[in-house]
Design a protein around this motif. Structure first.
Motif, PDB file in Angstrom:
ATOM      1  N   THR A 271       0.845  -1.182   0.000  1.00  0.00           N
ATOM      2  CA  THR A 271       0.000   0.000   0.000  1.00  0.00           C
ATOM      3  C   THR A 271       0.882   1.234   0.000  1.00  0.00           C
ATOM      4  O   THR A 271       1.789   1.354   0.833  1.00  0.00           O
ATOM      5  CB  THR A 271      -0.923   0.029   1.233  1.00  0.00           C
ATOM      6  OG1 THR A 271      -1.733  -1.147   1.253  1.00  0.00           O
ATOM      7  CG2 THR A 271      -1.828   1.257   1.187  1.00  0.00           C
ATOM      8  N   ILE A 272       0.593   2.145  -0.924  1.00  0.00           N
ATOM      9  CA  ILE A 272       1.350   3.388  -0.993  1.00  0.00           C
ATOM     10  C   ILE A 272       0.475   4.534  -0.507  1.00  0.00           C
ATOM     11  O   ILE A 272      -0.739   4.553  -0.740  1.00  0.00           O
ATOM     12  CB  ILE A 272       1.855   3.647  -2.437  1.00  0.00           C
ATOM     13  CG1 ILE A 272       2.838   4.820  -2.471  1.00  0.00           C
ATOM     14  CG2 ILE A 272       0.687   3.871  -3.404  1.00  0.00           C
ATOM     15  CD1 ILE A 272       3.559   4.961  -3.806  1.00  0.00           C
ATOM     16  N   SER A 273       1.096   5.466   0.210  1.00  0.00           N
ATOM     17  CA  SER A 273       0.356   6.638   0.681  1.00  0.00           C
ATOM     18  C   SER A 273       1.286   7.839   0.634  1.00  0.00           C
ATOM     19  O   SER A 273       2.505   7.676   0.626  1.00  0.00           O
ATOM     20  CB  SER A 273      -0.175   6.422   2.105  1.00  0.00           C
ATOM     21  OG  SER A 273       0.906   6.337   3.025  1.00  0.00           O
ATOM     22  N   ARG A 274       0.704   9.023   0.588  1.00  0.00           N
ATOM     23  CA  ARG A 274       1.526  10.219   0.565  1.00  0.00           C
ATOM     24  C   ARG A 274       1.009  11.246   1.552  1.00  0.00           C
ATOM     25  O   ARG A 274      -0.194  11.332   1.813  1.00  0.00           O
ATOM     26  CB  ARG A 274       1.640  10.810  -0.836  1.00  0.00           C
ATOM     27  CG  ARG A 274       0.392  11.415  -1.424  1.00  0.00           C
ATOM     28  CD  ARG A 274       0.612  11.740  -2.907  1.00  0.00           C
ATOM     29  NE  ARG A 274       1.375  12.956  -3.139  1.00  0.00           N
ATOM     30  CZ  ARG A 274       1.977  13.263  -4.283  1.00  0.00           C
ATOM     31  NH1 ARG A 274       1.936  12.408  -5.302  1.00  0.00           N
ATOM     32  NH2 ARG A 274       2.626  14.405  -4.430  1.00  0.00           N
ATOM     33  N   ASP A 275       1.940  12.019   2.083  1.00  0.00           N
ATOM     34  CA  ASP A 275       1.618  13.113   3.004  1.00  0.00           C
ATOM     35  C   ASP A 275       2.066  14.393   2.322  1.00  0.00           C
ATOM     36  O   ASP A 275       3.255  14.721   2.315  1.00  0.00           O
ATOM     37  CB  ASP A 275       2.346  12.902   4.334  1.00  0.00           C
ATOM     38  CG  ASP A 275       1.961  13.921   5.382  1.00  0.00           C
ATOM     39  OD1 ASP A 275       1.566  15.049   5.011  1.00  0.00           O
ATOM     40  OD2 ASP A 275       2.081  13.613   6.570  1.00  0.00           O
ATOM     41  N   ASN A 276       1.111  15.106   1.734  1.00  0.00           N
ATOM     42  CA  ASN A 276       1.452  16.302   0.970  1.00  0.00           C
ATOM     43  C   ASN A 276       1.961  17.440   1.864  1.00  0.00           C
ATOM     44  O   ASN A 276       2.670  18.323   1.387  1.00  0.00           O
ATOM     45  CB  ASN A 276       0.250  16.775   0.152  1.00  0.00           C
ATOM     46  CG  ASN A 276      -0.064  15.828  -0.990  1.00  0.00           C
ATOM     47  OD1 ASN A 276       0.836  15.286  -1.634  1.00  0.00           O
ATOM     48  ND2 ASN A 276      -1.345  15.609  -1.248  1.00  0.00           N
ATOM     49  N   ALA A 277       1.609  17.408   3.134  1.00  0.00           N
ATOM     50  CA  ALA A 277       2.087  18.451   4.046  1.00  0.00           C
ATOM     51  C   ALA A 277       3.561  18.245   4.390  1.00  0.00           C
ATOM     52  O   ALA A 277       4.301  19.203   4.624  1.00  0.00           O
ATOM     53  CB  ALA A 277       1.249  18.457   5.311  1.00  0.00           C
ATOM     54  N   LYS A 278       3.985  16.977   4.412  1.00  0.00           N
ATOM     55  CA  LYS A 278       5.372  16.664   4.793  1.00  0.00           C
ATOM     56  C   LYS A 278       6.240  16.307   3.592  1.00  0.00           C
ATOM     57  O   LYS A 278       7.422  16.018   3.757  1.00  0.00           O
ATOM     58  CB  LYS A 278       5.383  15.510   5.797  1.00  0.00           C
ATOM     59  CG  LYS A 278       4.719  15.833   7.121  1.00  0.00           C
ATOM     60  CD  LYS A 278       4.818  14.651   8.087  1.00  0.00           C
ATOM     61  CE  LYS A 278       4.189  14.989   9.422  1.00  0.00           C
ATOM     62  NZ  LYS A 278       4.263  13.835  10.368  1.00  0.00           N
ATOM     63  N   ASN A 279       5.652  16.314   2.402  1.00  0.00           N
ATOM     64  CA  ASN A 279       6.389  15.940   1.180  1.00  0.00           C
ATOM     65  C   ASN A 279       7.008  14.554   1.298  1.00  0.00           C
ATOM     66  O   ASN A 279       8.166  14.332   0.914  1.00  0.00           O
ATOM     67  CB  ASN A 279       7.478  16.980   0.874  1.00  0.00           C
ATOM     68  CG  ASN A 279       6.891  18.333   0.506  1.00  0.00           C
ATOM     69  OD1 ASN A 279       5.690  18.458   0.272  1.00  0.00           O
ATOM     70  ND2 ASN A 279       7.734  19.343   0.471  1.00  0.00           N
ATOM     71  N   MET A 280       6.238  13.630   1.806  1.00  0.00           N
ATOM     72  CA  MET A 280       6.743  12.275   2.029  1.00  0.00           C
ATOM     73  C   MET A 280       5.770  11.247   1.466  1.00  0.00           C
ATOM     74  O   MET A 280       4.566  11.487   1.366  1.00  0.00           O
ATOM     75  CB  MET A 280       6.944  12.030   3.529  1.00  0.00           C
ATOM     76  CG  MET A 280       8.009  12.903   4.164  1.00  0.00           C
ATOM     77  SD  MET A 280       8.129  12.662   5.953  1.00  0.00           S
ATOM     78  CE  MET A 280       8.726  10.990   6.006  1.00  0.00           C
ATOM     79  N   VAL A 281       6.323  10.098   1.126  1.00  0.00           N
ATOM     80  CA  VAL A 281       5.525   8.973   0.646  1.00  0.00           C
ATOM     81  C   VAL A 281       5.959   7.733   1.411  1.00  0.00           C
ATOM     82  O   VAL A 281       7.150   7.531   1.654  1.00  0.00           O
ATOM     83  CB  VAL A 281       5.718   8.767  -0.864  1.00  0.00           C
ATOM     84  CG1 VAL A 281       5.124   7.451  -1.323  1.00  0.00           C
ATOM     85  CG2 VAL A 281       5.092   9.910  -1.642  1.00  0.00           C
TER      86      VAL A 281
END
Length: 117
Positions: free
Chosen positions: A68-78
């Motif tokens: 499962t892939i997820s991203r955190d746009n606030a932290k610029n992380m995946v």
């Protein structure tokens, strides 16, 4: 300067789990599809998973239902959550950034994942 820094690789037993993290800097994160590819010794590079800025995902058939892939746009992380790992998942995993799921405009240095008893 663009940087994609992977972390979280290691040695795990078959059936185990790992979480890989990609921290990015130097890019406008929301403009890129962030993904993971992998390369095992003697094999071609394989796209594993990718995610768009609006959370549309794409997975290789070999990992569907397990990764499962997820991203955190606030932290610029995946993050890449990998479950039920098997020895065929052994490879160097690279974080990539591109404009499509298969484009690799930028790539990190990679992190080794080894699945072995």
């Amino acid at each position: 300067q663009v940087q994609l820094v992977e972390s979280g690789g290691g040695l795990v037993q078959p059936g185990g789990s790992l979480r890989l993290t990609c921290a990015t800097s130097g890019i406008i994160f929301s403009r890129y599809i962030i993904g993971w590819s992998r390369q095992a010794p003697g094999k071609q590079s394989e796209m594993v998973a990718g995610i768009t800025s609006d959370d549309t995902t794409n997975y290789a058939d070999s990992v569907k239902g397990r990764f499962t892939i997820s991203r955190d746009n606030a932290k610029n992380m995946v993050n890449l959550y990998m479950n039920n790992l098997n020895p065929e998942d052994t490879a160097v995993y690279y974080c990539t950034a591109g404009r499509t799921f298969y484009e690799k405009l930028y790539r990190g240095q990679g992190t080794q994942v080894t699945v072995s008893p």
